[in-house]
Design an enzyme around this catalytic site. Structure first.
Site, short mmCIF file in Angstrom:
data_model
loop_
_atom_site.label_atom_id
_atom_site.label_comp_id
_atom_site.label_asym_id
_atom_site.label_seq_id
_atom_site.Cartn_x
_atom_site.Cartn_y
_atom_site.Cartn_z
N ASP A 35 50.25 44.51 38.95
CA ASP A 35 49.78 43.48 38.22
C ASP A 35 50.49 42.05 38.68
OD1 ASP A 35 48.51 43.52 34.90
OD2 ASP A 35 49.43 41.54 35.55
N ASP A 61 41.91 48.16 34.45
CA ASP A 61 41.82 47.52 33.09
C ASP A 61 41.71 45.94 33.40
OD1 ASP A 61 41.08 47.07 30.46
OD2 ASP A 61 43.10 47.37 29.87
N LYS A 106 37.06 48.22 33.88
CA LYS A 106 36.53 47.39 33.04
C LYS A 106 35.44 46.52 33.50
CE LYS A 106 39.60 44.63 30.83
NZ LYS A 106 39.78 44.52 29.36
C1 LIG Z 1 43.71 43.55 29.71
S1 LIG Z 1 45.26 43.62 30.84
C2 LIG Z 1 45.43 45.28 31.03
C3 LIG Z 1 46.24 45.88 29.76
C4 LIG Z 1 46.63 47.43 30.21
N1 LIG Z 1 45.59 48.33 30.62
C5 LIG Z 1 47.43 48.00 29.09
O1 LIG Z 1 46.93 49.07 28.55
O2 LIG Z 1 48.43 47.65 28.76
C6 LIG Z 1 44.69 42.98 32.23
C7 LIG Z 1 45.67 42.78 33.22
O3 LIG Z 1 45.07 42.36 34.36
C8 LIG Z 1 45.73 41.81 35.00
N2 LIG Z 1 45.21 40.95 36.40
C9 LIG Z 1 44.21 40.12 36.28
N3 LIG Z 1 43.76 39.81 37.54
C10 LIG Z 1 44.64 40.53 38.44
C11 LIG Z 1 45.16 40.49 39.79
N4 LIG Z 1 44.18 39.90 40.73
N5 LIG Z 1 46.04 41.36 40.29
C12 LIG Z 1 46.70 41.86 39.57
N6 LIG Z 1 46.53 42.03 38.25
C13 LIG Z 1 45.44 41.35 37.65
C14 LIG Z 1 46.58 40.56 34.28
O4 LIG Z 1 47.71 40.05 34.80
C15 LIG Z 1 46.62 41.51 32.97
O5 LIG Z 1 47.76 41.93 32.72
#
Ligand SMILES: C[S@@+](CC[C@H](N)C(=O)[O-])C[C@H]1O[C@@H](n2cnc3c(N)ncnc32)[C@H](O)[C@@H]1O
Length: 238
Positions: free
Chosen positions: A105, A145, A185
């Site tokens: 993340d 996700d 997602k």
């Molecule tokens: C909806 S949250 C995930 C929640 C997680 N599945 C849980 O159950 O706790 C989406 C996550 O995707 C991460 N994210 C978005 N773009 C990203 C990238 N390019 N690389 C890594 N993480 C990313 C965000 O920082 C965020 O923490």
């Protein structure tokens, strides 16, 4: 912090019997953040996550998808893309304590027992190798996700999240063992035709699902691809 080993997953209270909480708009709080706070406080999944030791209500989306499609129990090596705050990895380890899990993340994630966490951008060219190196083998399950930070323009938000899902799907197709699965997602809205055609070429079944824990008003849904055919398919399909 709720701790990584949470006791989630089994029975537990739905929180539905609780009192409805009303939040007054404080001087420094906008109407939209008051609405968000009120929704959080009255959301049965938020209450249930707190009671069961999960760090996010998103945990229940994975639980519900797994109840329908059954991909967690047989997984042995799992990559969790967009792991923070950690609900999906908690569910994975709870459902299947033998699974090795590596998550990535942009944001820091509190440690979770049995899970290796990389704090880096999945879109970075070095990310795929770092994930496989940390996992120590090819994955048999890739879950994503990831969501792009929303900018409030639905079409832009949609395209950015589909971009993340497509990169996640490429990673899955390049690394999964035959028979493996991919869950990601996406956003409803029609721009995921390329993603679907890639997945249909490489997996025996590809389905969309919106788990009950996914908010009704949100365009979010999930794609579940199972039965990875293996990389031989690349040659056959050009
Ligand atoms: C909806 S949250 C995930 C929640 C997680 N599945 C849980 O159950 O706790 C989406 C996550 O995707 C991460 N994210 C978005 N773009 C990203 C990238 N390019 N690389 C890594 N993480 C990313 C965000 O920082 C965020 O923490």
């Amino acid at each position: 912090m709720s701790g990584g080993s949470g006791k989630g997953g089994g029975g537990g209270s739905s929180g539905r019997g609780g009192l409805h909480v009303r939040v007054k708009t404080a001087r420094k709080r906008s109407v939209s953040s008051t609405r968000w706070l009120q929704r959080q406080l009255n959301d049965p999944y938020v209450r249930r996550a707190q009671a069961e030791g999960y760090r996010s209500r998103a945990a229940y989306k994975l639980i519900e998808l797994d109840e329908k499609f059954g991909f967690l129990k047989k997984a042995r090596a799992v990559v969790d893309l967009g792991i923070t705050p950690g609900g999906w990895s908690q569910v994975t380890r709870k459902t299947n304590p033998r699974a090795r899990v590596v998550g990535i993340d942009l944001l820091a994630c509190e440690p979770i027992e049995g899970v290796e966490i990389l704090e880096m951008d999945f879109m970075d060219d070095a990310a795929p190798d770092r994930l496989i190196e940390a996992l120590g083998s090819a994955p048999d399950l890739v879950i994503s996700d990831m969501a792009a930070n929303t900018v409030g323009h639905p079409q832009t938000d949609h395209l950015r999240t589909i971009g993340l899902a497509e990169t996640a799907a490429d990673f899955a197709v390049q690394t999964l063992v035959p028979g493996g699965a991919f869950v990601a997602k996406v956003f409803a809205g029609g721009a995921d035709r390329e993603l679907l055609s890639l997945l249909k070429r490489h997996f025996t079944t590809v389905k969309h699902a919106k788990p009950p824990a996914s908010r009704k008003g949100s365009p979010e849904l999930y794609v579940i691809a199972q039965g990875f055919k293996g990389r031989r398919m690349d040659k056959a399909n050009g």
